[in-house]
Design a protein around this motif. Structure first.
Motif, PDB file in Angstrom:
ATOM      1  N   THR A   1       0.822  -1.216   0.000  1.00 21.16           N
ATOM      2  CA  THR A   1       0.000   0.000   0.000  1.00 21.16           C
ATOM      3  C   THR A   1       0.856   1.266   0.000  1.00 21.16           C
ATOM      4  OG1 THR A   1      -0.273  -0.308   2.371  1.00 21.16           O
ATOM      5  CG2 THR A   1      -2.115  -0.917   1.012  1.00 21.16           C
ATOM      6  N   LYS A   2       2.069   1.203   0.602  1.00 15.86           N
ATOM      7  CA  LYS A   2       2.876   2.427   0.706  1.00 15.86           C
ATOM      8  C   LYS A   2       3.922   2.584  -0.399  1.00 15.86           C
ATOM      9  CE  LYS A   2       3.330   4.611   4.246  1.00 15.86           C
ATOM     10  NZ  LYS A   2       3.614   5.335   5.454  1.00 15.86           N
TER      11      LYS A   2
ATOM     12  N   LYS B   1      -5.374   6.872  -4.385  1.00 15.44           N
ATOM     13  CA  LYS B   1      -4.133   6.161  -4.047  1.00 15.44           C
ATOM     14  C   LYS B   1      -3.001   6.458  -5.028  1.00 15.44           C
ATOM     15  CE  LYS B   1      -5.874   1.947  -1.853  1.00 15.44           C
ATOM     16  NZ  LYS B   1      -4.924   1.755  -0.740  1.00 15.44           N
TER      17      LYS B   1
ATOM     18  N   ASP C   1      -2.568   9.716  -1.708  1.00 17.90           N
ATOM     19  CA  ASP C   1      -3.059   9.838  -0.322  1.00 17.90           C
ATOM     20  C   ASP C   1      -2.873  11.230   0.285  1.00 17.90           C
ATOM     21  OD1 ASP C   1      -3.750   7.205  -0.360  1.00 17.90           O
ATOM     22  OD2 ASP C   1      -2.019   6.494   0.771  1.00 17.90           O
TER      23      ASP C   1
ATOM     24  N   LYS D   1      -7.606  13.496   2.492  1.00 18.25           N
ATOM     25  CA  LYS D   1      -8.324  12.444   3.212  1.00 18.25           C
ATOM     26  C   LYS D   1      -9.826  12.462   2.930  1.00 18.25           C
ATOM     27  CE  LYS D   1      -4.747  10.668   5.120  1.00 18.25           C
ATOM     28  NZ  LYS D   1      -4.153   9.858   4.056  1.00 18.25           N
TER      29      LYS D   1
ATOM     30  N   GLY E   1      -9.993   9.102   4.549  1.00 22.52           N
ATOM     31  CA  GLY E   1      -9.092   8.150   3.902  1.00 22.52           C
ATOM     32  C   GLY E   1      -9.701   6.798   3.584  1.00 22.52           C
TER      33      GLY E   1
ATOM     34  N   GLU F   1      -6.377  -2.250  -1.432  1.00 26.54           N
ATOM     35  CA  GLU F   1      -7.075  -1.854  -0.202  1.00 26.54           C
ATOM     36  C   GLU F   1      -7.451  -3.064   0.666  1.00 26.54           C
ATOM     37  OE1 GLU F   1      -7.527   1.241   0.625  1.00 26.54           O
ATOM     38  OE2 GLU F   1      -9.322   1.440   1.850  1.00 26.54           O
TER      39      GLU F   1
END
Ligand SMILES: [Zn+2]
Length: 412
Positions: free
Chosen positions: A34-35, A209, A214, A217, A236, A404
């Motif tokens: 995800t990051k 995303k 990101d 929010k 978010g 997600e």
């Protein structure tokens, strides 16, 4: 490590320590997925595992090829910490973008980059099992042709129109047959996890995303194709509503005085005045009145089929009537959006879809309407932006849904 069926893998693992280690590794993989990349220190805080354990697990994941070192992060004082990321071939996901008249599919790697060329199948969405089978065959053929190792393709993300209850994997509008949910039917055919989401929500998630990283929010995604789709992100997280129907913005009855019947059968819905369907209706009237316009010529070249993108092309080529049509549609849409601003106080509103390719011809009237209809204080901190992902937004929607939700059933 087995990522394709984490639940089954866990059942086979014996011993508390081994089970915990497998779950913690999944947590680190999910964090990096995800990051994009992260340091051991940050992962320790975000995932809630001690630093020595994170370092030891990262060692294991590097040895098995799932994780690689990826340069160094900015120093917080002292030595710059190592950055870690997933190896590009750590795993793959299949993304499927379905609309009413065609489906597209491509395979993405663990860095969310497409690694197969997208393929398209023309087909009209309905409730027949034969249609479902055609869709599955098409996707499975694409997977077969990719030549990728089957055990590395961990999930399928599907973005499609309809009233979708993502929690229970049900589409109440399309591909309804038999007793099982649509997700159960897909999982039986694909033999792996399937994540289903409404197209507007999936595309909003993708822009959130991958398009805007990101940064915001509280985001609204408004996608204008034949209809108007809305995705709502609050704090978010994508907002589903009680039964998964949040965001049916298209059928808000705001324009009853116009006396135009909508595709849903009611009168005066937003869709009836500012969707692709409405734009095409206005374009047909314009063509009747002027057979020599750019718009009329483009329609003729398209076998007299008027589609929303033709009006956009005509406007970009300077057709006055096409510009006016988009302007009228934009003003009405802006009036609808001003209600959303008052209700939800978003930071960012993303306008996307084929009609959004008209860029300033659509954005300027929307902004004008916001100035007229929404309270100055409420819109002051609301940014209006065009979508960044363009034509890939549908497929990236499928990827975003996997990103997600993957591993959640064993991590929760
Ligand atoms: Zn309607």
């Amino acid at each position: 490590m087995n990522l394709i069926t984490p639940k089954k893998a866990l059942d086979k693992i014996e011993g508390v320590v081994e089970t915990k280690s497998y779950i913690n590794k999944l947590k680190l993989i999910k964090n990096l997925y995800t990051k994009g990349s992260n340091t051991a220190g940050e992962m320790c805080v975000e995932v809630g595992i001690s630093l020595p354990t994170v370092n030891s697990l990262l060692g294991d994941l590097m040895a098995s090829g799932e994780v690689i070192k990826h340069g160094r992060a900015e120093s917080q004082g002292g030595r710059k910490p190592d950055l870690y990321k997933l190896a590009d071939d750590s795993f793959y996901t299949i993304s499927v973008d379905i609309n009413k008249f065609r489906i597209r599919t491509a395979i993405y790697n663990s860095s969310n980059k497409a690694i197969t060329e997208a393929e398209t199948l023309k087909l009209t969405l309905n409730n027949d099992k034969e249609t479902f089978d055609k869709i599955c065959d098409f996707i499975l053929q694409h997977k077969q042709k990719s030549g990728l190792p089957d055990q590395k393709i961990i999930a399928v993300g599907i973005s499609m129109p309809g009233l979708i209850d993502a929690v229970h994997g049900i589409n109440h509008t399309y591909l309804k047959f038999g007793k099982k949910s649509l997700v159960e039917n897909f999982e039986t055919r694909f033999e792996r996890k399937v994540f289903l989401e409404n197209d507007a929500r999936a595309m909003t998630l993708a822009e959130f995303k991958f398009g805007h990283n990101d940064q915001y929010k509280n985001v609204l995604g408004i996608f204008i194709g034949w209809g108007i789709g809305l995705g709502i992100i609050i704090d978010g997280k994508i907002y589903q509503g009680a039964s998964g129907f949040a965001g049916e913005f298209s059928h808000s009855p705001i324009f009853e005085s116009r006396d135009i019947t909508c595709s849903c059968g009611k009168k005066g819905c937003l869709e009836s005045v500012s969707s692709g369907t409405a734009i095409v209706r206005m374009a047909k009237e314009a063509i009747e009145n002027d057979h020599d316009s750019i718009l009329a010529r483009l329609a003729k070249e398209n076998n007299d089929e008027v589609e929303p993108y033709l009006v956009v092309d005509a406007a970009l080529a300077g057709d006055q009537r096409a510009i006016t049509i988009l302007s009228e549609a934009g003003l009405d849409l802006g009036r609808g959006i001003s209600i959303l601003i008052q209700l939800l106080n978003p930071e960012l509103i993303i306008i996307g879809g084929s009609v959004a390719e008209a860029k300033q011809y659509l954005i300027t009237p929307i902004q004008q309407a916001l100035n007229i209809y929404s309270m100055a204080k409420a819109r002051e901190n609301t940014e209006l932006a065009l979508y960044k992902l363009g034509k890939e937004v549908g497929l990236l929607g499928g990827v975003a849904v996997v990103n997600e939700q993957i591993f959640e059933e064993v991590l929760q």
